[in-house]
Design an enzyme around this catalytic site. Sequence first.
Site, PDB file in Angstrom:
ATOM      1  N   HIS A  72     -39.450  -5.975  -2.835  1.00 43.33           N
ATOM      2  CA  HIS A  72     -40.024  -7.253  -2.501  1.00 43.33           C
ATOM      3  C   HIS A  72     -39.490  -8.400  -2.073  1.00 43.33           C
ATOM      4  O   HIS A  72     -40.106  -8.843  -1.163  1.00 43.33           O
ATOM      5  CB  HIS A  72     -41.300  -7.943  -3.712  1.00 43.33           C
TER       6      HIS A  72
ATOM      7  N   TRP B 157     -18.747  -9.825   0.049  1.00 45.48           N
ATOM      8  CA  TRP B 157     -17.831  -8.720   0.210  1.00 45.48           C
ATOM      9  C   TRP B 157     -15.675  -9.569   0.560  1.00 45.48           C
ATOM     10  O   TRP B 157     -15.298  -8.815   1.533  1.00 45.48           O
ATOM     11  CB  TRP B 157     -17.575  -8.219   1.635  1.00 45.48           C
TER      12      TRP B 157
ATOM     13  N   LYS C 135     -20.319   3.602  -7.442  1.00 46.49           N
ATOM     14  CA  LYS C 135     -19.675   2.060  -7.472  1.00 46.49           C
ATOM     15  C   LYS C 135     -19.375   1.643  -8.956  1.00 46.49           C
ATOM     16  O   LYS C 135     -20.277   1.834 -10.063  1.00 46.49           O
ATOM     17  CB  LYS C 135     -20.775   1.070  -7.377  1.00 46.49           C
TER      18      LYS C 135
ATOM     19  N   GLY D 132     -25.626  -0.701  15.774  1.00 44.61           N
ATOM     20  CA  GLY D 132     -24.303  -1.834  16.453  1.00 44.61           C
ATOM     21  C   GLY D 132     -23.112  -1.410  16.479  1.00 44.61           C
ATOM     22  O   GLY D 132     -23.134  -1.500  18.034  1.00 44.61           O
TER      23      GLY D 132
ATOM     24  N   ARG E 232       1.092  -1.396  -0.292  1.00 43.88           N
ATOM     25  CA  ARG E 232      -0.368   0.528  -0.621  1.00 43.88           C
ATOM     26  C   ARG E 232       1.133   1.361   0.198  1.00 43.88           C
ATOM     27  O   ARG E 232       0.470   2.351   0.980  1.00 43.88           O
ATOM     28  CB  ARG E 232      -0.457   0.245   1.073  1.00 43.88           C
TER      29      ARG E 232
ATOM     30  N   HIS F 121     -22.356  10.194   7.925  1.00 41.00           N
ATOM     31  CA  HIS F 121     -21.407  10.041   7.479  1.00 41.00           C
ATOM     32  C   HIS F 121     -21.020  11.846   7.878  1.00 41.00           C
ATOM     33  O   HIS F 121     -19.861  12.539   7.010  1.00 41.00           O
ATOM     34  CB  HIS F 121     -21.434   9.885   6.247  1.00 41.00           C
TER      35      HIS F 121
ATOM     36  N   LYS G 153      -0.861   4.209  -0.994  1.00 47.20           N
ATOM     37  CA  LYS G 153      -1.708   4.929  -0.138  1.00 47.20           C
ATOM     38  C   LYS G 153      -0.785   5.291   1.406  1.00 47.20           C
ATOM     39  O   LYS G 153      -1.614   6.565   1.332  1.00 47.20           O
ATOM     40  CB  LYS G 153      -2.237   3.711   0.245  1.00 47.20           C
TER      41      LYS G 153
ATOM     42  N   GLU H  36     -30.808   3.069   6.256  1.00 45.93           N
ATOM     43  CA  GLU H  36     -30.532   4.186   5.528  1.00 45.93           C
ATOM     44  C   GLU H  36     -31.546   5.280   5.174  1.00 45.93           C
ATOM     45  O   GLU H  36     -31.866   5.070   4.102  1.00 45.93           O
ATOM     46  CB  GLU H  36     -29.077   4.590   5.438  1.00 45.93           C
TER      47      GLU H  36
END
Length: 748
Positions: free
Chosen positions: A641, A550, A112, A421, A18, A683, A21, A654
């Site tokens: 549905h 994920w 995305k 949570g 990384r 956020h 980054k 959300e």
Amino acid sequence: MMTIKTSNLGFPRLGRKREWKKAIEGYWSKKLDLDTLHQQLTDLHKENLLLQKNYNLSSIPVGDFSLYDHILDTSLLFNIIPERFQGRDIDDDLLFDIARGNKEHVASALIKWFNTNYHYIVPEWDHAEPKLNHNVLLERFNYAKSLNVNAHPVIVGPITFVKLSKGGDQSFEEKVNTLLPLYKEVLQSLKEAGAEYIQIDEPALVTDDSADYEAITQAAYEYFAEAGLENHIVIQTYFERVNLQFLNSLPVKGLGLDFVHDHNFNLEQIKAGDFDKNKTLYAGIIDGRNVWAADIEAKKELIDTLQNYTNDLVIQPSASLLHVPVSLDDETLEESIAEGLSFATEKLDELDALRRLFNDNDAEKYNQLKARYERFQNQSFKNLEYDFDSVRTSRQSAFKTRKQAQDKRLNLPDLPTTTIGSFPQSQEVRKYRADWKNDRISDENYQSFLNNEIARWIKIQEDIGLDVLVHGEFERNDMVEFFGEKLQGFLVTKFGWVQSYGSRAVKPPIIYGDVKWAEPLTVKETLYAQSLTDKPVKGMLTGPVTILNWSFERVDLPREEVQDQIALAINEEVLALENEGIQIIQVDEPALREGLPLRSEYHEDYLNKSVHSFKLATSSVADETQIHTHMCYSQFGQIIHAIYDLDADVISIETSRSHGDLIKDFEDITYDLGIGLGVYDIHSPRIPTESEVTEAIHRALQEIDRSLFWVNPDCGLKTRKEDEVVEALSVLVNAVDKLRKSTNTATV
Ligand code: GLN
Ligand code: ZN
């Protein structure tokens, strides 16, 4: 026999450790100056190019490397600058400000990239003045040349670029037409600099509505052909099938097709004769989005077939390798597992093995890879027995009956309040976790820190006056990785990072074998929290659909089977919690929406299987045990549905960012299960006012029956600061208190 070439579509920018980054974050935090940043990134770019060169590729991509995101690079190249940032110099600081926002202005949206977990910066057309800025692509191409790297430039094509952008009064066609002369100039400059061909990425051509763009696509590529670029353009697609007859009619040198994620349709079209033999076929045969060693023999057979339909074949990964980690070299894995894996460099090695086999009659590497593949497939950890039929897939009673039992047991007030949570993952929490992971502190020391943190937050929640409490998820680094570390069949790597957005990388666990629950995963922390309070504490789990989405998933089994294996494991944990007296269990599925396949014809199947797995994980409990689920990232319309079919007793979602649109989704069907709408945006550090919260509840209660309604924030609170959380939740509870006291509910 013709010679086969090998190529690549894009390489991970992150670096093996990384470095990318660290460099850009170092610049953001002013630890590095701009020159040092450039130096470090140039070094990394060089390393990436030279690393690829080891695999004898005929051509290596440039233009994939970027300071943040390659779509944002393209916006800057063509001067599509968001209105609020216009008037500034086009430089790296502007680029970072658009991507991240600054004191004065909000950042551009992140969306995305098709069905991947990569996010691009959405180009904004409002009052944009397209023109050509500094030609970074040419610079990067020349840099590769200076390293003696045979490179081809990569740029996102005009159709895809416009499709992914927003704003502006112009029509789709007008926007494309505005860009065409600018593209032409860039393409010509690259051709003059010696680029044999330019890879123009047009993944927009694989989507459901691609037929709508055919006319303008044709016009665009004819325009390039008229400018003498016909033999220098490759239209590259990925992630799904194309309309090959149409693409084949375009005046370009070659077409790049995905032969892994095309549901076999690209191959069918080739076999039907829809590909012009004189074009170059850039065949994406190695999965660019997953981490598995290729079934090399099957790839050989595919090449055998494809050779019949073209005179010029280039084999390559199915997509940019941006979506996989760099290399296995840095991992310390058991050989029996490592044999089955293939990261970016190993994928290039697979291509090299095939190239040697076909061109040089050299089967050594090919045979090695073939033997490894076969050994891995026969591993015992891949062949467990399951009894799926012994587990319930629907609750014992219908919701109404369950609700009565739950209401009686839980005895919650009107408009019950809860959170999603997680509580803040403070510096301290992260430090303790890292210290424990690296054996710097003992298990006891770590556990007692966790317990203190849990106890502190139980007290905070009680003081605020919330009704259903949580333990806070302090022991979790990530809601999927945590389960990946504990369930059998999952592998968590050390350096298997992939870019999610900007400098943010994720390390998806790898599902390498059959999944099995071996011991309780969350019971200890949940029970400890429950022992400290008379209020119910929710158990907190991640659902099978999200865990699968994920993770790097297995591909040697049908997807639904892997998902159901995970569901069985989660079911065990649900039962373990229930068995210990936990009355409410939340099974989060935030990834359900984003896993929706690109083509709508596969939606129903995907949703049915998702619902099935969720129900397998959650239906075994008694009527009086309340199952919650949670989803975020909105856009529920298409899947409403399926959400209803999950039959969760309560769903929290959300809402605040979609300003009521979402409520409309729930209005369109009779949603008569419990529902908690997020009443403030987590956020942002901003504390909501009481009237905003009251207003949000009022708006929701116009559509939703009060007896079904819960009040909660939008999502987990792990990214917020402690004082923000305490303040915001107090506002939420105060607003609810007042609503409860207003006896005249008719005015609500
Ligand atoms: N329970 C998780 C949390 O609160 C849910 C996170 C999510 O929805 N992405 O952090
Ligand atoms: Zn969420």
